[in-house]
Write a protein that holds these residues in place. Structure first.
Motif, PDB file in Angstrom:
ATOM      1  N   THR A 196       0.833  -1.200   0.000  1.00  0.00           N
ATOM      2  CA  THR A 196       0.000   0.000   0.000  1.00  0.00           C
ATOM      3  C   THR A 196       0.870   1.253   0.000  1.00  0.00           C
ATOM      4  O   THR A 196       1.789   1.357   0.813  1.00  0.00           O
ATOM      5  CB  THR A 196      -0.910   0.032   1.249  1.00  0.00           C
ATOM      6  OG1 THR A 196      -1.635  -1.188   1.324  1.00  0.00           O
ATOM      7  CG2 THR A 196      -1.887   1.193   1.186  1.00  0.00           C
ATOM      8  N   TRP A 231      -6.383  -8.905   1.684  1.00  0.00           N
ATOM      9  CA  TRP A 231      -6.081  -8.140   0.479  1.00  0.00           C
ATOM     10  C   TRP A 231      -7.353  -7.905  -0.342  1.00  0.00           C
ATOM     11  O   TRP A 231      -7.565  -6.799  -0.880  1.00  0.00           O
ATOM     12  CB  TRP A 231      -5.027  -8.856  -0.402  1.00  0.00           C
ATOM     13  CG  TRP A 231      -4.677  -8.014  -1.588  1.00  0.00           C
ATOM     14  CD1 TRP A 231      -3.749  -7.020  -1.648  1.00  0.00           C
ATOM     15  CD2 TRP A 231      -5.321  -8.033  -2.869  1.00  0.00           C
ATOM     16  NE1 TRP A 231      -3.757  -6.424  -2.875  1.00  0.00           N
ATOM     17  CE2 TRP A 231      -4.711  -7.024  -3.653  1.00  0.00           C
ATOM     18  CE3 TRP A 231      -6.339  -8.802  -3.426  1.00  0.00           C
ATOM     19  CZ2 TRP A 231      -5.096  -6.764  -4.969  1.00  0.00           C
ATOM     20  CZ3 TRP A 231      -6.727  -8.551  -4.734  1.00  0.00           C
ATOM     21  CH2 TRP A 231      -6.106  -7.532  -5.499  1.00  0.00           C
ATOM     22  N   ARG A 247      -8.779  -4.335  -1.195  1.00  0.00           N
ATOM     23  CA  ARG A 247      -8.953  -3.945  -2.605  1.00  0.00           C
ATOM     24  C   ARG A 247     -10.365  -3.380  -2.829  1.00  0.00           C
ATOM     25  O   ARG A 247     -10.540  -2.349  -3.494  1.00  0.00           O
ATOM     26  CB  ARG A 247      -8.725  -5.191  -3.466  1.00  0.00           C
ATOM     27  CG  ARG A 247      -8.899  -5.052  -4.953  1.00  0.00           C
ATOM     28  CD  ARG A 247      -7.827  -4.193  -5.577  1.00  0.00           C
ATOM     29  NE  ARG A 247      -8.338  -2.882  -5.871  1.00  0.00           N
ATOM     30  CZ  ARG A 247      -7.600  -1.829  -6.217  1.00  0.00           C
ATOM     31  NH1 ARG A 247      -6.290  -1.930  -6.286  1.00  0.00           N
ATOM     32  NH2 ARG A 247      -8.147  -0.680  -6.467  1.00  0.00           N
ATOM     33  N   GLN A 264     -11.278   0.388  -3.796  1.00  0.00           N
ATOM     34  CA  GLN A 264     -12.037   0.653  -5.014  1.00  0.00           C
ATOM     35  C   GLN A 264     -13.183   1.626  -4.737  1.00  0.00           C
ATOM     36  O   GLN A 264     -13.463   2.519  -5.540  1.00  0.00           O
ATOM     37  CB  GLN A 264     -12.585  -0.668  -5.578  1.00  0.00           C
ATOM     38  CG  GLN A 264     -13.043  -0.565  -7.024  1.00  0.00           C
ATOM     39  CD  GLN A 264     -11.931  -0.061  -7.929  1.00  0.00           C
ATOM     40  OE1 GLN A 264     -10.808  -0.551  -7.865  1.00  0.00           O
ATOM     41  NE2 GLN A 264     -12.229   0.963  -8.742  1.00  0.00           N
ATOM     42  N   ASP A 271      -4.556   5.182  -7.310  1.00  0.00           N
ATOM     43  CA  ASP A 271      -4.733   3.900  -6.636  1.00  0.00           C
ATOM     44  C   ASP A 271      -3.526   3.603  -5.745  1.00  0.00           C
ATOM     45  O   ASP A 271      -2.402   3.461  -6.232  1.00  0.00           O
ATOM     46  CB  ASP A 271      -4.881   2.805  -7.700  1.00  0.00           C
ATOM     47  CG  ASP A 271      -5.313   1.490  -7.092  1.00  0.00           C
ATOM     48  OD1 ASP A 271      -5.252   1.338  -5.855  1.00  0.00           O
ATOM     49  OD2 ASP A 271      -5.738   0.610  -7.853  1.00  0.00           O
ATOM     50  N   LEU A 321      -2.962   0.901  -4.193  1.00  0.00           N
ATOM     51  CA  LEU A 321      -2.806  -0.551  -4.028  1.00  0.00           C
ATOM     52  C   LEU A 321      -2.645  -1.187  -5.396  1.00  0.00           C
ATOM     53  O   LEU A 321      -3.589  -1.711  -5.970  1.00  0.00           O
ATOM     54  CB  LEU A 321      -4.075  -1.077  -3.324  1.00  0.00           C
ATOM     55  CG  LEU A 321      -4.120  -2.541  -2.881  1.00  0.00           C
ATOM     56  CD1 LEU A 321      -3.114  -2.776  -1.743  1.00  0.00           C
ATOM     57  CD2 LEU A 321      -5.519  -2.902  -2.402  1.00  0.00           C
ATOM     58  N   ARG A 326      -0.673  -7.160  -5.706  1.00  0.00           N
ATOM     59  CA  ARG A 326      -1.349  -8.132  -4.849  1.00  0.00           C
ATOM     60  C   ARG A 326      -0.368  -8.679  -3.830  1.00  0.00           C
ATOM     61  O   ARG A 326       0.826  -8.817  -4.119  1.00  0.00           O
ATOM     62  CB  ARG A 326      -1.854  -9.322  -5.672  1.00  0.00           C
ATOM     63  CG  ARG A 326      -3.119  -9.077  -6.388  1.00  0.00           C
ATOM     64  CD  ARG A 326      -3.595 -10.303  -7.136  1.00  0.00           C
ATOM     65  NE  ARG A 326      -4.700  -9.889  -7.992  1.00  0.00           N
ATOM     66  CZ  ARG A 326      -4.559  -9.286  -9.164  1.00  0.00           C
ATOM     67  NH1 ARG A 326      -3.346  -9.045  -9.663  1.00  0.00           N
ATOM     68  NH2 ARG A 326      -5.626  -8.902  -9.843  1.00  0.00           N
ATOM     69  N   VAL A 375     -12.274 -10.082  -7.092  1.00  0.00           N
ATOM     70  CA  VAL A 375     -12.485  -8.628  -7.057  1.00  0.00           C
ATOM     71  C   VAL A 375     -12.992  -8.088  -8.389  1.00  0.00           C
ATOM     72  O   VAL A 375     -13.241  -6.888  -8.516  1.00  0.00           O
ATOM     73  CB  VAL A 375     -11.217  -7.857  -6.641  1.00  0.00           C
ATOM     74  CG1 VAL A 375     -10.789  -8.292  -5.246  1.00  0.00           C
ATOM     75  CG2 VAL A 375     -10.095  -8.040  -7.640  1.00  0.00           C
TER      76      VAL A 375
END
Lengths: 237, 237, 237, 237, 237, 237
Positions: D102, D134, D138, D142, D153, D155, D158, D236
């Motif tokens: 992050t 995670w 995520r 989002q 973003d 992030l 992964r 996701v």
């Protein structure tokens, strides 16, 4: 000179009301002026594990102030989840003082807990606690003797406690809150009938004192304790 | 007579090693015989909220024994989740004793914490702690003076502490563990250079003592503290 | 390159002073440069209830930092009433590391507690603790062998630990505080004499590393541990 | 060979059910075989005091097992009044692992807490927690992007975790409880998409392993994490 | 029929001694027979942080039993380090009950804490606490009105509480300890002058009751509370 | 009228998924609309010390909300180190309610713990917990009967719980969060199949209600519990 108008060697009025609660084996409500402490003695016929098997008993003390015993409300120790250092110091002192006059062998394998709960505070709560705890203990022990649970009296001497201090340069007896919060030195004496000393805790924060000062405080304490011994004597008769 | 072969008024060897740790503003390792305490003084430039805004500082103490400082291992207070009553009593005493010789106004709005951690215990850990804490405090204060952070020395007198007791009927100075665990009475004196008393804690559990006994212990304590004052003096030079 | 001027694969000076405290069955003061940890081994002849009756013993670790072991004073865990997650992680690691080289059956139904108390911190306190704990354990076990309490040596291999990290892009051995607080990655290796791995804890916060990086750190750790094994060997002779 | 009949490099079935709870900004129920963990991400628009004013955010983790997630009921940590060392270790690991991917500056001054509550345990709860966290993170991020609360973003990579171990002498992937409780060595790997390592925790209690063993475990972990990355990706979308 | 010889709808003697302690803004010692509770109301001119800025005040309750208020000594909650579930239940009930009759807007931004400390217990301590707390609160509020600190009376209705139960198959009013420990069902009613219900807590452990039983208990409670309202009225005049 | 559009006497959809976790002797995931609670029953073949030797068993409850079961994240009780008063109240209620329908003698000397962990909260978590705990208990008891561990069924009646309240002046059944947070009065009823009452907890903070109001709420509760009894019946078949 003193805010209360008392003479330097004058105690506040002492009252001791025995049997204040009905469940305890011994109890009293002791007052040194506006300081009022409920003292109870509870007998348990078993000892905590670490004291068992020595053929003798144990005497211990616990102490607490109700949250609004004081001028402004203090937080409740049970709610905070721990007892303050001050509380622990005082309850250790109560236990030691009473053990100083108790023959633990004669008491037998049982524990007596002296709970001293301050209902109203105006200085001298620890000394009133010790003085009242003796009365509660005496009553509880008398019950054991009367029932034949023990044969020889394990409590043949009295113990009492009083505070003294140097206020405006003068040694004075039995400090109340107005004096205590402005004293140059503050001493608590735990004395035994007949002239022996069980404990001295003499503290100076900022100001200090010398040998002569210590002796003058000790002599005041003797005067005070003699008066307490008489009140104890009257209470347990 | 004494297990150690010392004379009644004979202290154990005192050593004070300053600068034992490098991060603290003042530190020493003090030994009274086999009792060894690491004392550090930590300066923080801000006070806890309840002490702010009075134009003065604060001096406080903390105390701990390492688990295996003693003959048998004790449990770690941090693991148990609370400090014992004994620990709290001692750290309150350390704080009061050092404040008795500190001018908090001259210190300014900062806090000095005296950590006394007992590495090895053989009786007298609280008195070694107080005596060593003075050295750590003196070194920390000197740093403040040297850097110009404060102008007037807030610490113009020495304080030291020593235990005395009645062992086999004889008043003796500086009890070690073998004596302490068998003494009839045990007294800790916190004395100030020049003859003043900062604190007396004289306790009898079972046995008791009288005014004369108290005075004899006090005089022994003076002898002991005079020796400690010299060792402190040598250490901070 | 390194703040201390050391070569990438150069350890700080290691010293191990055995017998630092007199009560513990085994003890040493171990230094990795300015990091100094007092390690004691305490033998108790009984196990906690949940470990009894299996015909084997237990080895466990406890860890603490003195409040002023660090650059700025940290609060005392005993006063806060709980141990930090970091402390618990480290003491679990110490216990696991020493059990990795101890035959618990040969130890018999007794517990050895390794207390690691950091007197001064400059990076690498957990690895110094493990390395010193082995020395304390070795001395305590030797006492059991010498007294005949046990017959077969339960501790036939050495264990040591060292930290490595990536500092300014370069893998380096034995991080001190100045490096540790700026490293891209930080790894602690617990190695056993003869090439075996007892534990790897390799952490990247922000930066990361790959397989090659991990191997380079592991090889540095071998170099470091070989040096520690020699120091341990010299200390216990 | 393996109690479950799996091949040495075979993961258990992975399922990830997103949106398992309706209040959290991101949530999923992740299963590695019979291990099931509810992971939620909670966004708070303010930071704890010690993190404020740096222009960046924070990601932290909390972990717990329901009392009867396990074969026999464990006591509830809230009832005991403290979290175990194991719990604290795991929640620190969860936080570090997610922070490793992050960009806290891009997150802005807000905190995201990842709660991982184990509903059913069958080995690998910490690695399932990280892998599920995670997904929850995520989804929460989002939401921040979709609402315009943040622009870039934070992030972009992964992270996943898996355990490996040496069972009956063979390196195996994704230990279940039957293997975990009998493994010679146990290692948790936290890996980042693209081949980087975020964390290795490789432990041997009793048995040990060498460099070659460590590498074989690491390579198994890569295989496992590649499969988890795919499952995260599917979840996701 | 009843161990005390009372009729089924007969209360124990109620006494209320106001001004029992001198520091509190309102106080009384209330007795329901041998149950005695010291109730104090403490006014603080500031609210805890989470209640500030709403233009209204708060009323809260705390409850405790002295260790030897009961037949056998209970352990002190402050010493155990936490309050029991029972204590917390009762103090939440006290707060809710008194807030049910207080207009918090008229009270202004201040907090009143009602401390109910049971000096002696013989059944019905929570209902005596609520009934006495109203008296203490009334006295404290009167002081605020008298001093002009508030203009409109925030406390225009009385609240009282009483227990009822089914004892030997018969609904009875105001259970004492002998009945309480053998009742088939136990219900506490908090009623407001004029017929409204503030709270019902009706519990059956083992035995149960039906709608008709609940109504009979409620009607008994009305009888009892009418008597308490009169005693409260007399006390505060 | 109701935010959800339900009729005044209309329950939310009830679903009960048994066997939700594999380790517990009995388990279900119960939903009252969006409120979802995981209930497990754990049998332990030994009692805590204070319950042993009476020839009977014990049933107890524990309750917790996951931190993000709610609209905004609450702090984790295990991290705070204590359970709230609310949690303790609820878990005491769960235990009492289930004991009201269990014959502890027939259960034999074993303990069944009912863990109720709220995965998602939308009002009525305590009543869903009790209703689901009965299902988990029924399944666990059935296992004891099936295995022959006990002979006579100790659980011959059903217990269920539901909340009712006065919302916008109208008595309504099964409050959801939107109603609960705005209700004038809130009552939880624990009812036993066949018309008996196990517990009533009817609270008014600010607003109050009269006898007629209490009866109307009780009758709504009967309607609701009849529906729950049917769902329980279907679940355990």
């Amino acid at each position: 000179m003193r805010p209360s108008g008392r003479a330097a060697d004058e105690m506040r009025a002492i009252t001791i009301e025995t049997g204040f609660t009905k469940h305890a084996e011994g109890s009293c409500l002791i007052s040194f002026g506006d300081t009022r402490v409920l003292c109870t003695a509870s007998i348990e016929e078993r000892l905590p594990p670490w004291l068992r098997g020595k053929g003798e008993g144990w005497v211990t003390g616990e102490y607490s102030m109700l949250p609004r015993a004081t001028h402004t409300r203090g937080s409740r120790e049970a709610a905070k989840g721990k007892q303050s250092g001050r509380t622990q110091e005082i309850q250790r002192l109560i236990g030691r003082s009473l053990r100083a006059v108790t023959d633990l062998k004669k008491l037998g394998e049982r524990q007596i807990t002296l709970d001293c709960d301050v209902l109203q505070a105006d200085g001298g709560t620890r000394t009133a606690s010790i003085s009242g705890a003796w009365v509660a203990l005496r009553l509880a022990v008398q019950g054991l003797l009367d029932s034949g649970a023990i044969k020889d009296d394990p409590l043949t001497r009295r113990v009492a406690a009083v505070s003294c201090g140097i206020f405006n340069g003068t040694p004075v007896l039995d400090l109340d809150y107005a004096e205590d919060s402005n004293a140059d030195a503050d001493a608590n004496f735990v004395l035994i009938e007949g002239g022996q000393i069980a404990e001295v805790q003499a503290t100076a924060e900022g100001a200090t004192y010398d040998e002569e000062g210590l002796l003058r405080l000790l002599r005041l304490a003797r005067t005070g304790c003699d008066e307490i011994f008489k009140a104890q004597d009257a209470a347990v008769k």
